[in-house]
Write an enzyme that holds these catalytic residues in place. Structure first.
Site, short mmCIF file in Angstrom:
data_model
loop_
_atom_site.label_atom_id
_atom_site.label_comp_id
_atom_site.label_asym_id
_atom_site.label_seq_id
_atom_site.Cartn_x
_atom_site.Cartn_y
_atom_site.Cartn_z
N LYS A 67 -9.07 6.72 -19.06
CA LYS A 67 -9.54 7.18 -20.37
C LYS A 67 -8.24 6.89 -21.35
O LYS A 67 -7.76 5.84 -21.72
CB LYS A 67 -9.96 8.44 -20.37
CG LYS A 67 -11.22 8.58 -19.10
CD LYS A 67 -12.45 7.84 -19.45
CE LYS A 67 -13.20 7.94 -18.27
NZ LYS A 67 -13.67 9.33 -17.59
N ASP B 294 -8.12 19.08 -13.55
CA ASP B 294 -8.27 17.63 -14.38
C ASP B 294 -7.84 17.51 -15.68
O ASP B 294 -8.46 18.12 -16.55
CB ASP B 294 -9.78 17.39 -14.21
CG ASP B 294 -10.18 15.80 -14.57
OD1 ASP B 294 -9.64 15.41 -15.46
OD2 ASP B 294 -11.31 15.53 -14.06
N ARG C 57 0.83 -1.35 0.01
CA ARG C 57 0.04 0.11 -0.10
C ARG C 57 0.82 1.37 -0.14
O ARG C 57 0.50 2.13 -0.58
CB ARG C 57 -0.96 0.08 1.23
CG ARG C 57 -1.74 1.41 1.30
CD ARG C 57 -3.14 1.56 2.12
NE ARG C 57 -2.98 0.24 3.31
CZ ARG C 57 -2.36 0.43 4.31
NH1 ARG C 57 -1.57 1.69 4.59
NH2 ARG C 57 -2.29 -0.37 5.44
N TYR D 25 -16.65 17.35 -14.18
CA TYR D 25 -17.04 15.84 -14.21
C TYR D 25 -18.20 15.80 -13.37
O TYR D 25 -18.02 15.96 -12.17
CB TYR D 25 -15.77 14.80 -14.37
CG TYR D 25 -16.13 13.57 -14.14
CD1 TYR D 25 -16.48 12.86 -15.50
CD2 TYR D 25 -16.11 12.73 -13.19
CE1 TYR D 25 -16.95 11.57 -15.37
CE2 TYR D 25 -16.49 11.38 -13.08
CZ TYR D 25 -16.81 10.79 -14.23
OH TYR D 25 -17.12 9.71 -14.34
C1 LIG Z 1 -13.97 9.58 -16.06
C2 LIG Z 1 -13.58 10.77 -15.52
C3 LIG Z 1 -13.18 10.97 -14.20
C4 LIG Z 1 -13.43 9.78 -13.37
O1 LIG Z 1 -12.59 8.70 -13.53
P1 LIG Z 1 -12.92 7.24 -13.27
O2 LIG Z 1 -11.78 6.65 -13.52
O3 LIG Z 1 -14.07 6.99 -13.88
O4 LIG Z 1 -12.87 7.10 -11.51
C5 LIG Z 1 -12.83 12.28 -13.93
N1 LIG Z 1 -12.79 13.21 -14.88
C6 LIG Z 1 -13.00 13.19 -16.02
C7 LIG Z 1 -12.71 14.34 -16.87
C8 LIG Z 1 -13.45 11.78 -16.44
O5 LIG Z 1 -13.91 11.95 -18.04
#
Ligand SMILES: *Cc1c(COP(=O)(O)O)cnc(C)c1O
Length: 393
Positions: free
Chosen positions: A201, A176, A52, A104
């Site tokens: 993504k 983000d 961890r 998001y």
């Molecule tokens: C998908 C997404 C998230 C969340 O991520 P997860 O891996 O699904 O927890 C956060 N910000 C953006 C812009 C996203 O497209």
């Protein structure tokens, strides 16, 4: 960090070979399936003790993302939301967060329903409106949270200006960077304090794993985030860490190809009489395009477009053949989604429509299929949707 000044395409693939690999010459990082590590001395412990807190496979990934984002410390989490939530744990009761209003959906949920339970306040603000940001900053504002380009209408925030405002008010900035990835945008270089990713993504790129990453430039802030990562424990497992390292190797070529195709598709949709509006930073009239070009090196692979109404969107989705109809984005396959009932389902109708998310809006994440096939497919589906919507046509 890299004394040879290599370009990002090269950095995505190679790394400093660690002592372990020097013994075998393995090209790929080993998957260290070990929760604990033997300590050969009673008094002095080795670099790893418990997975961890740190694992050699995860560490390669964490060093990789830190290098790509030009930061000092990288952290891998079990999802994008785990990374984002952990970063918010840098805050304390009584603090206030300023967030972009088209954040998001999962982040929206965390801020409005979880952080509030710990007495952390928030204000949503239109991040394209600098006056509005200035007005909303309070004495207890500790974080300004950005997403650019934002989802699903690809609105652009001027990163440097927001950073300047936040520094003048002694608060941190989080960004983000999921849509751009470090291949196109490096927010730390513009003064942002914490860069966050849903590596689910583009970074992993194959719709197979969930993962999140965070990077800081300031070492002390990095120490604090590392402490939270270890305490909260939402770390990325080693097999997924390995898979993400492999995904990152092809990020450059994937994103380049998908963005080139997205530009052609945006141009095509923009000239189609049945499409009311197209949102893509690569279109010459897109609001904030100049700002985007100043802070990023590409327009990305996500675009949105508006059809007249729900029925038209439904007919289009039912007739399109190649893209999968699903939530998520940033994969080898094109992904078509319907924000009204998918990413923004939790948002009240007026709120949603005020943000431009009407019942005719569709979002497309362009994958690696041949762009001619994609356009031909979109074209036949648009034609059918148009015929259903306008029977005389
Ligand atoms: C998908 C997404 C998230 C969340 O991520 P997860 O891996 O699904 O927890 C956060 N910000 C953006 C812009 C996203 O497209």
């Amino acid at each position: 960090m890299n004394q040879y000044n290599d370009q990002i395409e090269t950095k995505l693939i190679h790394r400093q070979i660690s002592d372990g690999e020097l013994k075998t010459g393995a090209v790929n990082v080993p998957i260290y399936l070990s929760s604990t590590f033997h300590q050969s001395s009673f008094d002095e412990f080795g670099p790893f003790d418990y997975s961890r807190s740190g694992n050699p496979t995860r560490q390669v990934l964490e060093q990789k993302i830190a290098e790509l984002e030009r930061g000092t410390k990288g952290f891998a989490f079990s999802s994008g939301m785990a990374a984002i939530s952990s970063a918010f744990m840098l805050l304390s009761t009584g603090d206030h967060v300023l967030i972009t209003e088209d954040v998001y959906g999962g982040t929206y949920r965390f801020i409005t329903n979880i952080l509030t339970k710990f007495g952390i306040e928030h204000t949503f603000v239109d991040m394209t409106d600098l006056n509005a940001i200035e007005q909303a900053i309070r004495p207890n504002t500790k974080v300004i949270y950005m997403e650019t380009p934002s989802n699903p209408c690809l609105r652009i925030t001027d990163i440097e200006t927001v950073v300047k405002l936040s520094k003048a008010n002694n608060c941190l900035t989080f960004l983000d960077n999921t849509f751009m990835t470090p291949f196109f945008q490096n927010p730390l270089e513009l003064g942002v304090d914490v860069v966050l990713h849903s590596a689910t993504k583009f970074l992993s790129g194959h719709s197979d794993i969930l993962a999140g990453l965070a990077v800081t430039k300031d070492e002390e802030l990095g120490e604090r985030l590392g402490y939270i990562q270890n305490s909260f424990g939402a770390i990325l497992g080693v097999q997924d860490s390995y898979q993400l390292i492999q995904g990152i190797k092809t990020l450059g070529i994937r994103l380049k190809q998908s963005s080139d195709s997205a530009q052609l598709i945006a141009n095509y949709l923009n000239n189609h009489p049945f499409v009311e509006e197209v949102f893509y930073p690569g279109l010459p009239f897109h609001p904030g395009r100049d700002i985007h070009q100043k802070q990023a090196r590409g327009f990305g692979a996500v675009l949105s477009f508006r059809l007249p109404n729900r029925e038209a969107a439904k007919a289009f989705v039912e007739h399109v053949r190649i893209p999968v109809f699903a939530v998520s984005l940033g994969a080898v396959e094109s992904i078509l989604s319907y924000p009204t009932t998918m990413s923004h389902a939790a948002m009240p109708k007026e709120e949603r429509e005020r943000r431009g998310i009407t019942d005719g809006l569709l979002r497309l994440s362009v994958g690696l299929e041949h762009v001619d096939d994609l356009i031909r497919d979109l074209d036949q589906a648009l034609q059918k949707a148009r015929r259903i919507h306008t029977p005389a046509f």
